[in-house]
Design an enzyme around this catalytic site. Structure first.
Site, PDB file in Angstrom:
ATOM      1  N   PRO A   1       2.253   5.783  -1.124  1.00 37.95           N
ATOM      2  CG  PRO A   1       2.657   5.629  -3.253  1.00 37.95           C
ATOM      3  CD  PRO A   1       2.075   6.793  -2.785  1.00 37.95           C
TER       4      PRO A   1
ATOM      5  CG  HIS B   1      13.331  -7.773  -1.409  1.00 41.99           C
ATOM      6  ND1 HIS B   1      13.776  -6.811  -2.282  1.00 41.99           N
ATOM      7  CD2 HIS B   1      13.545  -9.008  -2.326  1.00 41.99           C
ATOM      8  CE1 HIS B   1      13.286  -7.456  -3.873  1.00 41.99           C
ATOM      9  NE2 HIS B   1      13.046  -8.803  -3.994  1.00 41.99           N
TER      10      HIS B   1
ATOM     11  CE1 TYR C   1      10.261   0.051   2.376  1.00 42.48           C
ATOM     12  CE2 TYR C   1      10.979  -1.717   2.447  1.00 42.48           C
ATOM     13  CZ  TYR C   1       9.829  -0.684   1.861  1.00 42.48           C
ATOM     14  OH  TYR C   1       9.999  -1.412   0.505  1.00 42.48           O
TER      15      TYR C   1
ATOM     16  CE  LYS D   1       5.569   0.486   7.317  1.00 40.56           C
ATOM     17  NZ  LYS D   1       6.200  -0.610   6.911  1.00 40.56           N
TER      18      LYS D   1
ATOM     19  CE1 TYR E   1      12.264   1.222  -1.146  1.00 38.34           C
ATOM     20  CE2 TYR E   1      10.102   3.261  -1.381  1.00 38.34           C
ATOM     21  CZ  TYR E   1      10.811   2.439  -0.747  1.00 38.34           C
ATOM     22  OH  TYR E   1       9.545   0.694  -1.263  1.00 38.34           O
TER      23      TYR E   1
HETATM   24  C1  PHB Z   1       5.071  -1.520  -5.903  1.00 38.75           C
HETATM   25  O1  PHB Z   1       6.066  -2.846  -6.017  1.00 38.75           O
HETATM   26  O2  PHB Z   1       4.575  -1.455  -6.503  1.00 38.75           O
HETATM   27  C2  PHB Z   1       5.888  -0.273  -4.724  1.00 38.75           C
HETATM   28  C3  PHB Z   1       6.757  -1.312  -3.793  1.00 38.75           C
HETATM   29  C4  PHB Z   1       7.708  -0.295  -2.738  1.00 38.75           C
HETATM   30  C5  PHB Z   1       6.719   1.030  -3.176  1.00 38.75           C
HETATM   31  C6  PHB Z   1       5.703   1.528  -3.440  1.00 38.75           C
HETATM   32  C7  PHB Z   1       5.098   0.316  -4.600  1.00 38.75           C
HETATM   33  O3  PHB Z   1       7.771   1.615  -1.492  1.00 38.75           O
END
Ligand code: PHB
Ligand code: APR
Length: 389
Positions: A292, A72, A384, A296, A200
């Site tokens: 989450p 990505h 990130y 990280k 997000y």
């Molecule tokens: C996930 O795909 O489970 C996932 C992806 C990004 C995040 C947290 C969880 O920041």
């Protein structure tokens, strides 16, 4: 029984450490409380920094990751329906790889099984002894029989609820913690992801995340109160809530289906200091927890054990203790950078029970700043996609 490094926990931290040491000819034994299938049944996050991919390359366990992982270039942030794409590749020339932690664990387990290195699953009552001397030991029960494993070092890779950190005398360790007043309700579904990249989303009703595992399998989350019960959430209720929190285009494009997994994870920030106690070392979730939101957790676990493996390798190759002496300070500096970033992402994207009109405007201003300032966007991209040690 005797080994060089006794590793507690067969999560990604313990398995990757074992693999890196195995490749360097340093013998290890892993003691894991659960069964192999149980460990593989846990669904966790799935975003790998480039540094983590490089470490998995070095460990020789990245063939499937390169075949199936999705590269990505960026992510999208959405604020009350306004969506903005942050192209990390364009901003700083870096990308991330989407590949489930469960798959990383499976690849590491397969490599360990093939190499013949010893893993004892369903090891009960693991206890740590004499790590303040140069003859540490680990005792455990297997099939009702007590065993003792003598070793040079113990690596505590047994997660937040493990025995390793709990074995350290209270006066020798400091803990820093923040518990957030909400959790993430997540579902896994065998339907194509709604978009090519992660979204997000901040919304008055709470945070939401659209993620994926593969071109045919998606992972979605919505913020829920900390005491929420998963039984209260039918699939229909989940999809309705998710649609309300994302932008219109995303809501319209969602391909829904029956969930194949549904669970609630609490959010917490936690750091223990230091991470070395004589011949005991803590790594991964045993040492720290991040919420989450910054993706990280696994990346920090990988960088911890990358540094710990280097320290052990230098010890055995050169009888130099510089690496093991410096381990704690070295990894803690990176850990706190990840803690800061994860806390910040969490703060701007979630609604808090005490979020008043002023706080909401500040959250909005953060988003507008990220959208309008290249410096701010670059900082997001740098944090990130990877953090310096
Ligand atoms: C996930 O795909 O489970 C996932 C992806 C990004 C995040 C947290 C969880 O920041
Ligand atoms: N004895 C033996 N094993 C134990 C004990 C114990 N007393 N307590 C816990 N364990 C095992 C757990 O069963 C688990 O398999 O230790 C392992 C720890 O693995 P993880 O919790 O996956 O932690 P870690 O390997 O540090 O991985 C960190 O996992 O939770 C995510 O976000 C986190 O991505 C990060 C990654």
């Amino acid at each position: 029984m005797r080994t060089k490094v006794a590793i507690i926990g067969a999560g990604p931290a313990g398995l990757l450490l074992g693999r890196l040491l195995d490749k360097a000819g340093i013998e290890t034994v892993i003691l894991e409380r659960r069964s192999q299938d149980y460990v593989l049944g846990r669904i966790r996050a799935g975003v790998l920094e480039q540094g983590t991919v490089e470490l998995l390359d070095k460990a020789g366990v990245s063939e499937r990751l390169h075949a199936d992982g999705l590269i990505h270039d960026g992510v999208e942030l959405c604020f009350d329906g306004d969506k903005h794409r942050f192209n990390f590749h364009e901003l700083i020339g870096r990308t991330v790889t989407v590949y489930g932690q469960t798959e990383v664990t499976r690849d590491l387990m397969q490599a360990r099984d093939a190499s013949g290195a010893k893993t004892i699953y369903e090891a009960e009552n693991v206890s740590l002894h004499d790590f303040d001397s140069d003859k540490p030991k680990v005792r455990y029960l297997k099939d009702g029989v007590e065993h003792e494993l003598a070793c040079d070092f113990i690596a505590g890779c047994d997660g937040y609820h493990g025995v390793a950190r709990a074995s350290v005398p209270a006066g020798s360790i400091r803990k820093f913690e923040r518990v957030y007043p909400f959790g993430w309700l997540g579902i896994l579904v065998d339907r194509p992801p709604v978009a090519e990249e992660l979204i997000y989303a901040h919304h008055e009703r709470g945070f939401a995340l659209c993620s994926m595992r593969s071109p045919t399998r998606s992972r979605y989350y919505v913020q829920v109160p900390a005491d929420e019960q998963v039984q209260e959430w039918s699939d229909d209720r989940f999809w309705d809530e998710l649609r309300r929190r994302v932008d219109e285009e995303t809501a319209d494009n969602l391909v829904t289906g029956p969930s194949i997994e549904k669970s609630i994870a609490p959010l917490r920030s936690f750091v223990a200091e230091p991470l070395r106690f004589g011949r005991l070392f803590l790594a991964g979730d045993a040492a720290h927890i991040v919420p989450p939101t910054g993706a990280k957790g696994l990346n920090l676990a990988a960088s911890d054990v990358g540094a710990l493996a280097e320290a052990f390798i230098a010890f055995y190759a050169e009888r130099s203790s510089a690496g093991i002496d410096g381990y704690s300070a070295r990894v803690l500096s990176r850990i706190w950078k990840a803690e800061r970033f994860s806390w910040w992402m969490t703060s701007i994207l979630h609604t808090f029970p005490d979020t008043d009109a002023f706080s909401r405007r500040i959250q909005r201003a953060e988003f507008d700043y990220l959208r309008s300032s290249e410096a701010a966007a670059r900082s997001l991209a740098e944090n990130y996609t990877g953090l310096p040690m």
